[in-house]
Design a protein around this motif. Structure first.
Motif, PDB file in Angstrom:
ATOM      1  N   GLU A  93       0.776  -1.401   0.045  1.00  0.00           N
ATOM      2  CA  GLU A  93      -0.103  -0.031   0.030  1.00  0.00           C
ATOM      3  C   GLU A  93       0.919   1.352  -0.265  1.00  0.00           C
ATOM      4  N   ASP A  94       2.016   1.365   0.825  1.00  0.00           N
ATOM      5  CA  ASP A  94       2.674   2.473   0.867  1.00  0.00           C
ATOM      6  C   ASP A  94       3.566   2.860  -0.540  1.00  0.00           C
ATOM      7  N   VAL A  95       3.910   1.861  -1.183  1.00  0.00           N
ATOM      8  CA  VAL A  95       4.385   1.750  -2.569  1.00  0.00           C
ATOM      9  C   VAL A  95       3.319   2.409  -3.530  1.00  0.00           C
ATOM     10  N   GLN A  96       2.167   1.749  -3.482  1.00  0.00           N
ATOM     11  CA  GLN A  96       1.066   2.195  -4.397  1.00  0.00           C
ATOM     12  C   GLN A  96       0.861   3.920  -4.238  1.00  0.00           C
ATOM     13  N   PHE A  97       0.929   4.437  -3.311  1.00  0.00           N
ATOM     14  CA  PHE A  97       0.507   5.789  -2.917  1.00  0.00           C
ATOM     15  C   PHE A  97       2.003   6.402  -3.410  1.00  0.00           C
ATOM     16  N   GLU A  98       3.143   6.096  -3.294  1.00  0.00           N
ATOM     17  CA  GLU A  98       4.428   6.610  -3.544  1.00  0.00           C
ATOM     18  C   GLU A  98       4.332   6.739  -5.056  1.00  0.00           C
ATOM     19  N   LYS A  99       3.958   5.768  -5.846  1.00  0.00           N
ATOM     20  CA  LYS A  99       3.918   5.796  -7.260  1.00  0.00           C
ATOM     21  C   LYS A  99       3.010   6.633  -7.890  1.00  0.00           C
ATOM     22  N   ILE A 100       1.668   6.530  -7.257  1.00  0.00           N
ATOM     23  CA  ILE A 100       0.726   7.579  -7.736  1.00  0.00           C
ATOM     24  C   ILE A 100       1.268   8.786  -7.488  1.00  0.00           C
ATOM     25  N   ASP A 101       1.842   9.273  -6.344  1.00  0.00           N
ATOM     26  CA  ASP A 101       2.069  10.648  -6.002  1.00  0.00           C
ATOM     27  C   ASP A 101       3.211  11.108  -6.955  1.00  0.00           C
ATOM     28  N   ASP A 102       4.280  10.139  -7.206  1.00  0.00           N
ATOM     29  CA  ASP A 102       5.316  10.702  -7.995  1.00  0.00           C
ATOM     30  C   ASP A 102       4.816  10.732  -9.420  1.00  0.00           C
ATOM     31  N   ASN A 103       4.017   9.742  -9.879  1.00  0.00           N
ATOM     32  CA  ASN A 103       3.452  10.036 -11.389  1.00  0.00           C
ATOM     33  C   ASN A 103       2.671  10.988 -11.636  1.00  0.00           C
ATOM     34  N   ILE A 104       1.725  11.491 -10.574  1.00  0.00           N
ATOM     35  CA  ILE A 104       0.845  12.486 -10.794  1.00  0.00           C
ATOM     36  C   ILE A 104       1.732  13.877 -10.792  1.00  0.00           C
ATOM     37  N   GLN A 105       2.589  13.844 -10.146  1.00  0.00           N
ATOM     38  CA  GLN A 105       3.587  15.218 -10.219  1.00  0.00           C
ATOM     39  C   GLN A 105       4.402  15.100 -11.626  1.00  0.00           C
ATOM     40  N   HIS A 106       4.228  14.064 -12.440  1.00  0.00           N
ATOM     41  CA  HIS A 106       4.957  14.018 -13.571  1.00  0.00           C
ATOM     42  C   HIS A 106       4.222  14.470 -14.884  1.00  0.00           C
ATOM     43  N   HIS A 107       2.908  14.325 -14.667  1.00  0.00           N
ATOM     44  CA  HIS A 107       1.965  14.762 -15.635  1.00  0.00           C
ATOM     45  C   HIS A 107       1.345  16.005 -15.193  1.00  0.00           C
ATOM     46  N   ASP A 108       0.746  16.699 -16.384  1.00  0.00           N
ATOM     47  CA  ASP A 108      -0.021  18.031 -16.249  1.00  0.00           C
ATOM     48  C   ASP A 108      -1.249  17.749 -16.588  1.00  0.00           C
ATOM     49  N   TYR A 109      -2.021  17.645 -15.564  1.00  0.00           N
ATOM     50  CA  TYR A 109      -3.606  17.673 -15.705  1.00  0.00           C
ATOM     51  C   TYR A 109      -4.421  18.877 -15.750  1.00  0.00           C
ATOM     52  N   ASN A 110      -5.141  19.220 -16.724  1.00  0.00           N
ATOM     53  CA  ASN A 110      -5.975  20.096 -16.705  1.00  0.00           C
ATOM     54  C   ASN A 110      -7.255  19.946 -15.640  1.00  0.00           C
ATOM     55  N   ASN A 111      -8.193  21.052 -15.422  1.00  0.00           N
ATOM     56  CA  ASN A 111      -9.159  20.857 -14.578  1.00  0.00           C
ATOM     57  C   ASN A 111     -10.179  19.800 -15.362  1.00  0.00           C
ATOM     58  N   MET A 112     -10.420  19.978 -16.441  1.00  0.00           N
ATOM     59  CA  MET A 112     -11.341  18.998 -17.033  1.00  0.00           C
ATOM     60  C   MET A 112     -10.963  17.809 -17.180  1.00  0.00           C
ATOM     61  N   GLU A 113      -9.651  17.132 -17.261  1.00  0.00           N
ATOM     62  CA  GLU A 113      -8.925  15.885 -17.167  1.00  0.00           C
ATOM     63  C   GLU A 113      -9.339  15.386 -15.600  1.00  0.00           C
ATOM     64  N   LEU A 114      -9.112  16.399 -14.742  1.00  0.00           N
ATOM     65  CA  LEU A 114      -9.354  15.985 -13.273  1.00  0.00           C
ATOM     66  C   LEU A 114     -10.807  15.688 -12.774  1.00  0.00           C
ATOM     67  N   ALA A 115     -11.615  16.548 -13.605  1.00  0.00           N
ATOM     68  CA  ALA A 115     -13.194  16.360 -13.226  1.00  0.00           C
ATOM     69  C   ALA A 115     -13.529  14.977 -13.910  1.00  0.00           C
TER      70      ALA A 115
END
Length: 111
Positions: free
Chosen positions: A57-79
């Motif tokens: 579980e801790d690795v899952q969150f680490e991977k998600i956080d790292d990859n979210i920072q790598h991509h630029d999501y706009n508001n429409m994509e996030l919604a």
């Protein structure tokens, strides 16, 4: 724990997060898995699902956080993404406490 994090494409990250949501109550249903599979090609799903199942579980969150920072999501994509997350959470007609907690954690990571 410091783990080498692979960079995923947006669809791969998307699958990984949806799998986390499906597993929030420790019970991935066939409906949830089919909903996720319908969003991507089978090869990509299998690759990410195998990786997801082998991560703690801790690795899952680490991977998600790292990859979210790598991509630029706009508001429409996030919604749209948040809508799909909620579809997974509510696929069984309930919004359990574990799912609510994960929802808050994902809000903090995504925004």
């Amino acid at each position: 724990m410091i783990t080498k994090i692979d960079r995923w494409t947006k669809p791969e990250l998307h699958i990984y997060i949806l799998l986390l949501c499906a597993n929030a109550d420790s019970n991935e249903t066939d409906v949830e898995i089919e909903m996720i599979k319908s969003k991507v090609d089978p090869e990509t799903f299998d690759k990410i699902y195998t990786e997801f199942k082998s991560d703690a579980e801790d690795v899952q969150f680490e991977k998600i956080d790292d990859n979210i920072q790598h991509h630029d999501y706009n508001n429409m994509e996030l919604a749209k993404f948040r809508q799909e997350i909620h579809e997974i959470f509510f696929s069984d007609g309930k919004f359990m406490m574990m799912e609510q907690n994960l929802n808050r954690i994902l809000d903090n990571i995504l925004y």
